[in-house]
Design an enzyme around this catalytic site. Sequence first.
Site, PDB file in Angstrom:
ATOM      1  NE  ARG A   1      -7.320   4.495  -2.443  1.00  0.00           N
ATOM      2  CZ  ARG A   1      -6.085   4.090  -2.149  1.00  0.00           C
ATOM      3  NH1 ARG A   1      -5.202   3.891  -3.099  1.00  0.00           N
ATOM      4  NH2 ARG A   1      -5.748   3.850  -0.897  1.00  0.00           N
TER       5      ARG A   1
ATOM      6  CG  HIS B   1     -19.510   5.582  12.000  1.00  0.00           C
ATOM      7  ND1 HIS B   1     -20.618   6.172  11.432  1.00  0.00           N
ATOM      8  CD2 HIS B   1     -19.971   4.613  12.818  1.00  0.00           C
ATOM      9  CE1 HIS B   1     -21.715   5.579  11.901  1.00  0.00           C
ATOM     10  NE2 HIS B   1     -21.344   4.636  12.732  1.00  0.00           N
TER      11      HIS B   1
ATOM     12  CG  ASN C   1      -2.274  -0.570   3.500  1.00  0.00           C
ATOM     13  OD1 ASN C   1      -1.928   0.476   4.048  1.00  0.00           O
ATOM     14  ND2 ASN C   1      -2.586  -0.626   2.218  1.00  0.00           N
TER      15      ASN C   1
ATOM     16  CB  ALA D   1     -16.462   5.718  15.167  1.00  0.00           C
TER      17      ALA D   1
ATOM     18  CE1 TYR E   1      -6.708   3.028   3.204  1.00  0.00           C
ATOM     19  CE2 TYR E   1      -5.431   1.645   4.686  1.00  0.00           C
ATOM     20  CZ  TYR E   1      -5.695   2.109   3.416  1.00  0.00           C
ATOM     21  OH  TYR E   1      -4.959   1.653   2.349  1.00  0.00           O
TER      22      TYR E   1
ATOM     23  CE  LYS F   1      -4.706  -0.278  -1.876  1.00  0.00           C
ATOM     24  NZ  LYS F   1      -3.460  -1.135  -1.750  1.00  0.00           N
TER      25      LYS F   1
END
Length: 225
Positions: A100, A130, A153, A147, A133, A118
Amino acid sequence: MISESEPKHFFELSGYPHQDLFRGVEQVWEVFTRLEPYLRQLIASIPVDQRIKGEVRAGAKIYGDDVVIEEGALVESTAYIRGPVYIGKKTIIGPGAFLRGPVLTGAECIIGNSVEAKNTIMLNHSWVSHFNYIGDSVLGNNTSLGAGAHLANTKITGTSVRVAGCDTGLLRFGAVLGDGVKIGCSAVCSPGTILGKSCLVLPLTHVKAGIYARGEDKFSLKKIL
């Protein structure tokens, strides 16, 4: 103002094609508000028919014309990309990856299987392979996440992120990983985590917000503020 929080203390920028993004930055997290305007100006300077030079496999979803994929890069089937996004040379975007924008990568990076990214900057040879985020973060050269590791955030309280007593003014600020940082599987970095060059984080570790330097042994972190 926090001393020694300029980008030069965390990254070697001489080989990074987007070093202008960091020019004049005094606190490393200032780049987050610069990223989208920088990308939009950069992408607008490239003719639309010259923006996709890498391989995009059947089944990948790219939305909008504000996505650049450089030569040698690969976008695997089932990846989803929404700009503005700039993917550097020989970078791999894996199956199920969700980008994103704004997202910017250097050369030979990996945003792998089922990774979400993002408002993130990756320097060269940065691997997130893997089920990770990475939000509102900067990943230096030769960094890697094991992984299931995550760079959170947003604070659960919904308040702005503070680093070493300094209010960044940002509601969303993940982590800054200096060159050579390695994070083990299923570790979590709280919002506002800043790791100096070559820090190593053990699997299943929770790293609290703050600025850290390399510890005395290869498995430890030393909080410096």
